[in-house]
Scaffold this motif. Sequence first.
Motif, PDB file in Angstrom:
ATOM      1  N   LEU A  58       0.690  -1.143  -0.071  1.00  0.00           N
ATOM      2  CA  LEU A  58      -0.121   0.025  -0.051  1.00  0.00           C
ATOM      3  C   LEU A  58       0.912   1.302   0.093  1.00  0.00           C
ATOM      4  O   LEU A  58       0.672   2.166  -0.701  1.00  0.00           O
ATOM      5  N   LEU A  59       1.965   1.006   0.671  1.00  0.00           N
ATOM      6  CA  LEU A  59       2.785   2.356   0.699  1.00  0.00           C
ATOM      7  C   LEU A  59       3.621   2.690  -0.494  1.00  0.00           C
ATOM      8  O   LEU A  59       3.804   3.587  -0.891  1.00  0.00           O
ATOM      9  N   ALA A  60       4.007   1.434  -1.215  1.00  0.00           N
ATOM     10  CA  ALA A  60       4.574   1.570  -2.528  1.00  0.00           C
ATOM     11  C   ALA A  60       3.871   1.932  -3.811  1.00  0.00           C
ATOM     12  O   ALA A  60       4.344   1.778  -4.895  1.00  0.00           O
ATOM     13  N   ASN A  61       2.380   1.615  -3.342  1.00  0.00           N
ATOM     14  CA  ASN A  61       1.442   1.923  -4.663  1.00  0.00           C
ATOM     15  C   ASN A  61       1.545   0.916  -5.701  1.00  0.00           C
ATOM     16  O   ASN A  61       1.719   1.051  -6.662  1.00  0.00           O
ATOM     17  N   SER A  62       1.852  -0.436  -5.239  1.00  0.00           N
ATOM     18  CA  SER A  62       2.033  -1.732  -6.167  1.00  0.00           C
ATOM     19  C   SER A  62       0.707  -2.449  -6.227  1.00  0.00           C
ATOM     20  O   SER A  62       0.703  -3.373  -7.124  1.00  0.00           O
ATOM     21  N   LEU A  63      -0.387  -1.917  -5.812  1.00  0.00           N
ATOM     22  CA  LEU A  63      -1.579  -2.779  -5.994  1.00  0.00           C
ATOM     23  C   LEU A  63      -2.608  -1.759  -6.725  1.00  0.00           C
ATOM     24  O   LEU A  63      -3.201  -0.922  -6.134  1.00  0.00           O
ATOM     25  N   ASP A  64      -3.342  -2.370  -7.614  1.00  0.00           N
ATOM     26  CA  ASP A  64      -4.341  -1.843  -8.428  1.00  0.00           C
ATOM     27  C   ASP A  64      -5.444  -2.229  -7.834  1.00  0.00           C
ATOM     28  O   ASP A  64      -5.548  -2.831  -6.620  1.00  0.00           O
ATOM     29  N   TRP A  65      -6.731  -1.907  -8.483  1.00  0.00           N
ATOM     30  CA  TRP A  65      -8.231  -2.266  -7.942  1.00  0.00           C
ATOM     31  C   TRP A  65      -8.486  -3.728  -7.614  1.00  0.00           C
ATOM     32  O   TRP A  65      -8.685  -4.212  -6.713  1.00  0.00           O
ATOM     33  N   LYS A  66      -8.103  -4.354  -8.757  1.00  0.00           N
ATOM     34  CA  LYS A  66      -8.402  -5.966  -8.686  1.00  0.00           C
ATOM     35  C   LYS A  66      -7.680  -6.497  -7.632  1.00  0.00           C
ATOM     36  O   LYS A  66      -8.262  -7.412  -6.787  1.00  0.00           O
ATOM     37  N   LYS A  67      -6.337  -6.290  -7.557  1.00  0.00           N
ATOM     38  CA  LYS A  67      -5.465  -6.839  -6.760  1.00  0.00           C
ATOM     39  C   LYS A  67      -6.008  -6.593  -5.006  1.00  0.00           C
ATOM     40  O   LYS A  67      -6.119  -7.480  -4.156  1.00  0.00           O
ATOM     41  N   ARG A  68      -6.326  -5.317  -4.944  1.00  0.00           N
ATOM     42  CA  ARG A  68      -6.901  -4.836  -3.598  1.00  0.00           C
ATOM     43  C   ARG A  68      -8.315  -5.728  -3.146  1.00  0.00           C
ATOM     44  O   ARG A  68      -8.220  -6.299  -2.066  1.00  0.00           O
ATOM     45  N   PHE A  69      -9.188  -5.951  -4.223  1.00  0.00           N
ATOM     46  CA  PHE A  69     -10.282  -6.522  -3.738  1.00  0.00           C
ATOM     47  C   PHE A  69     -10.024  -7.888  -3.502  1.00  0.00           C
ATOM     48  O   PHE A  69     -10.591  -8.671  -2.608  1.00  0.00           O
ATOM     49  N   GLU A  70      -9.213  -8.448  -4.370  1.00  0.00           N
ATOM     50  CA  GLU A  70      -8.849 -10.090  -4.216  1.00  0.00           C
ATOM     51  C   GLU A  70      -8.143 -10.098  -2.815  1.00  0.00           C
ATOM     52  O   GLU A  70      -8.276 -11.177  -2.104  1.00  0.00           O
ATOM     53  N   ILE A  71      -7.242  -9.334  -2.490  1.00  0.00           N
ATOM     54  CA  ILE A  71      -6.765  -9.435  -1.119  1.00  0.00           C
ATOM     55  C   ILE A  71      -7.825  -9.445  -0.130  1.00  0.00           C
ATOM     56  O   ILE A  71      -7.681 -10.058   0.903  1.00  0.00           O
ATOM     57  N   ALA A  72      -8.530  -8.449  -0.253  1.00  0.00           N
ATOM     58  CA  ALA A  72      -9.817  -8.593   0.845  1.00  0.00           C
ATOM     59  C   ALA A  72     -10.587  -9.723   0.842  1.00  0.00           C
ATOM     60  O   ALA A  72     -10.868  -9.991   1.786  1.00  0.00           O
ATOM     61  N   VAL A  73     -10.894 -10.267  -0.267  1.00  0.00           N
ATOM     62  CA  VAL A  73     -11.698 -11.401  -0.193  1.00  0.00           C
ATOM     63  C   VAL A  73     -11.019 -12.610   0.083  1.00  0.00           C
ATOM     64  O   VAL A  73     -11.166 -13.485   1.147  1.00  0.00           O
ATOM     65  N   GLY A  74      -9.500 -12.799  -0.026  1.00  0.00           N
ATOM     66  CA  GLY A  74      -8.829 -13.728   0.394  1.00  0.00           C
ATOM     67  C   GLY A  74      -8.526 -13.711   1.706  1.00  0.00           C
ATOM     68  O   GLY A  74      -8.405 -14.965   2.637  1.00  0.00           O
ATOM     69  N   THR A  75      -8.165 -12.527   2.242  1.00  0.00           N
ATOM     70  CA  THR A  75      -8.044 -12.441   3.694  1.00  0.00           C
ATOM     71  C   THR A  75      -9.322 -12.610   4.488  1.00  0.00           C
ATOM     72  O   THR A  75      -9.073 -13.407   5.654  1.00  0.00           O
ATOM     73  N   ALA A  76     -10.404 -12.399   4.057  1.00  0.00           N
ATOM     74  CA  ALA A  76     -11.615 -12.705   4.705  1.00  0.00           C
ATOM     75  C   ALA A  76     -11.634 -14.332   4.881  1.00  0.00           C
ATOM     76  O   ALA A  76     -11.936 -14.932   5.721  1.00  0.00           O
ATOM     77  N   LYS A  77     -11.631 -14.995   3.645  1.00  0.00           N
ATOM     78  CA  LYS A  77     -11.466 -16.364   3.639  1.00  0.00           C
ATOM     79  C   LYS A  77     -10.521 -17.126   4.620  1.00  0.00           C
ATOM     80  O   LYS A  77     -10.840 -18.090   5.383  1.00  0.00           O
ATOM     81  N   GLY A  78      -9.284 -16.513   4.669  1.00  0.00           N
ATOM     82  CA  GLY A  78      -8.370 -17.100   5.868  1.00  0.00           C
ATOM     83  C   GLY A  78      -8.891 -17.005   7.290  1.00  0.00           C
ATOM     84  O   GLY A  78      -8.702 -17.990   7.873  1.00  0.00           O
ATOM     85  N   LEU A  79      -9.475 -15.865   7.507  1.00  0.00           N
ATOM     86  CA  LEU A  79      -9.945 -15.539   8.954  1.00  0.00           C
ATOM     87  C   LEU A  79     -11.232 -16.353   9.161  1.00  0.00           C
ATOM     88  O   LEU A  79     -11.350 -16.951  10.338  1.00  0.00           O
ATOM     89  N   ALA A  80     -11.927 -16.770   8.136  1.00  0.00           N
ATOM     90  CA  ALA A  80     -13.162 -17.532   8.396  1.00  0.00           C
ATOM     91  C   ALA A  80     -12.967 -18.794   8.638  1.00  0.00           C
ATOM     92  O   ALA A  80     -13.464 -19.611   9.367  1.00  0.00           O
ATOM     93  N   TYR A  81     -11.761 -19.236   8.020  1.00  0.00           N
ATOM     94  CA  TYR A  81     -11.343 -20.808   8.083  1.00  0.00           C
ATOM     95  C   TYR A  81     -10.713 -20.900   9.745  1.00  0.00           C
ATOM     96  O   TYR A  81     -11.040 -21.911  10.369  1.00  0.00           O
ATOM     97  N   LEU A  82     -10.051 -19.856  10.024  1.00  0.00           N
ATOM     98  CA  LEU A  82      -9.553 -19.949  11.543  1.00  0.00           C
ATOM     99  C   LEU A  82     -10.635 -19.940  12.437  1.00  0.00           C
ATOM    100  O   LEU A  82     -10.830 -20.619  13.627  1.00  0.00           O
ATOM    101  N   HIS A  83     -11.709 -19.039  12.202  1.00  0.00           N
ATOM    102  CA  HIS A  83     -12.608 -18.859  13.141  1.00  0.00           C
ATOM    103  C   HIS A  83     -13.702 -20.253  13.233  1.00  0.00           C
ATOM    104  O   HIS A  83     -14.358 -20.484  14.170  1.00  0.00           O
TER     105      HIS A  83
END
Length: 755
Positions: A553-578
């Motif tokens: 985020l600091l280096a501005n290396s993430l476009d919109w598509k990558k940001r959304f996929e990161i949001a979804v993937g992170t949610a899936k990982g936490l859902a698995y833990l919970h």
Amino acid sequence: MDWPVLFLLLSLAFRLPLSFSTLDAISEGTSFNVEKPEDVLISQNGVFSAGFTLNSRTIVWMANRDQPVNGKRSQLSLKIGNLILTDAGKFTIWTTNTISLSSVQLSLSNTGNLVLRNLEDVILWQSFDFPTDTLLPQQLLTRNTKLVSSRSQRNFSTGFYELLFDNDNLLRLLYNVPEVSSIYWFDPWLVSWDADRSTYNNSRIAVLNSLGNFSSSDNFTFMSADYGLVLHRRLTLDYDGNMRLYRWEDEGQKWVVSWQAIQTPCKIHGVCGANSMCSYIVGSGRKCSCLPGYKMKNHADWGYGCEPDFDFSCNKNKSTFLLLSHVEFYGYDYGFYANYTFDQCRDLCLQLCNCKAFQYNFGEDIYLRLPIGNNISNSIHVEEFGLDCSSEGTIQLDRTYVKSSENWKMKFMLEFASGLAGLEIICIFVVWCLLIRTQKNSDIDKDGYVIAANGFRKFTYSALKRATNGFKEEIGRGAGGIVYKGVLSDKRVAAIKRLNEANQGEREFLAEVSIIGRINHMNLIEMWGYCAEGNHRLLVYEYMEHGSLADNLLANSLDWKKRFEIAVGTAKGLAYLHEDCLDWILHCDVKPQNILLDSNYQPKVADFGLSKFQNRNVFNNFSFSKIRGTRGYLAPEWVFNLPITSKVDVYSYGIVLLEIMTGKGPSRSVHSIDDGKETEPKRLVTWVREKKNRAATNTPLLQEIIDPLLEGKYDVRMMETLVEVALQCVEEDKDARPTMNQVVEMLFRQHNYSQ
């Protein structure tokens, strides 16, 4: 770990536990609970069962293969004509989407078909209409159905291979990944009549019978090697892309292949992944290897293929070519050029930055592009990677042996040498047995913890010190310790975390890392091992090439598509833990620094460390006395000393979502401008919530809060969904926040809608 999922199991009757129910049907109002292994349906012939229990049976159908439920409090219910699978949080995971005004019944037939019908005997839903990777006798494959392989032998989620009727009415096998889609059976260069197929069959239907005969409307048919015998059979599209017919062998209690579509597995597209080569050795099966200069992406799965082990330069003066003999590549072809010389082909490839190789003379040689200065020689490659398939079989050598006159001295020496050789073999065998026994003992920790078969292991402190070159290259640090980059003895690059203090006994530490080491999810960082020597406590993880979400985020290396996929993937990982782990885990420190990105920018949640395991959904504060979160991401429960639940991670995730969208951290004050004047600084949550409320008066919401580094390049609907989800996650009242599984569902629903 094995996922508890809803499935049908193919099994012989006498292998079913005696405690199981003998029901082959249930009525409306009945429910099955995952915690009750006796809650199963069993067909009247005792061959099929349907329920949650996995054990060692053969899976022939799954309802929720891509969304497994957790092993506690999940339930399958039959309500108002609808079959519903719910998770621990009462969240609907799967449903038949049926309705009936009259009573319904769910039954399991002797053919393995799970059928939902009403009192008028009308079928509302049946599993035969929704196959996964297996076709059973009498089950139809139609224009509306297809077989899809599993991801791997132990991962039952959707894989890369499909059996289906194509638009030309022909039955085909398809390799289907996001980057490429290709037919590999029957041979794609054949026209239908050359393959004895017919396109004049609009019915598009195929069926297997119990005698071992398969017939399709495109004239394709085959008979098993044991055709004519009434046996238990199944036609399965296996995870390796080959379609096989199996029969059950009572004598050996095992499945035996009686027919397969492809005899040489290297013809299956993508079987070794991208940038790799497949060689076929008669009697030994398939062998995968990376191209020279490339390395495996995932040592546990060839499906991920290989990636360059070098920095590629587009400068044509810094490239060279390596000859690969008897190698054929497919996919991503740039073009075909007739009457081109070798030099013209080479020069064209050098002019294209994305050209990896070129082929001169079709079917002969491939010239692989590599940077100048690589240490791979042609001679090494030809020996290790070259595969000459020109020979039709083994060549018999014509040899004549002439027996000479007997020499007693020579005979004595031969017998003496044979005796010594025999003694030597005995000694080697004894030493080998001792080594095996020693190795088995070394695989068991002194406290009784067995090293996991998946490669999770115990490292010595000296080995990790050597791997990190004396802990020199620091790649991250936090309250728990410092992370170093290292190279293990097997050449894997690892992230090695050195914990600050040994605040646990060795037994407690080993008990917890053994649980973490068994956790396996594509959006959770994989732990490869640990070290526990004296006061030394170290954890060994897979290395993430692109660092943390915070860095990107600091280096501005993430476009919109990558940001959304990161949001979804992170949610899936936490859902698995919970909710999906048998050992439920709270993270307690969700933040961008603990979300790491692999070579494809896929997120993996890290540092879901020690002493955060759940036995119940609510914890007392004493259990978390030594856990420290990060300011700005902490839920109000921490501040007000309230009971801690999984909703603390939901709150932190919501803050991360706001940071992904706005590019602003939660600890910094946000200034907004109204009527040309700068207002007083506000918290990030308050600032975004006010902007959302003003959106009702037609004030542009997204333009004001969106990260300016995106330069307006984003999907409006999906961004609005992220804002809505984030603000729900950061509600002050924990009961008003959604679960992580609900977050995943909301994001997926919007993603599918936008597509």
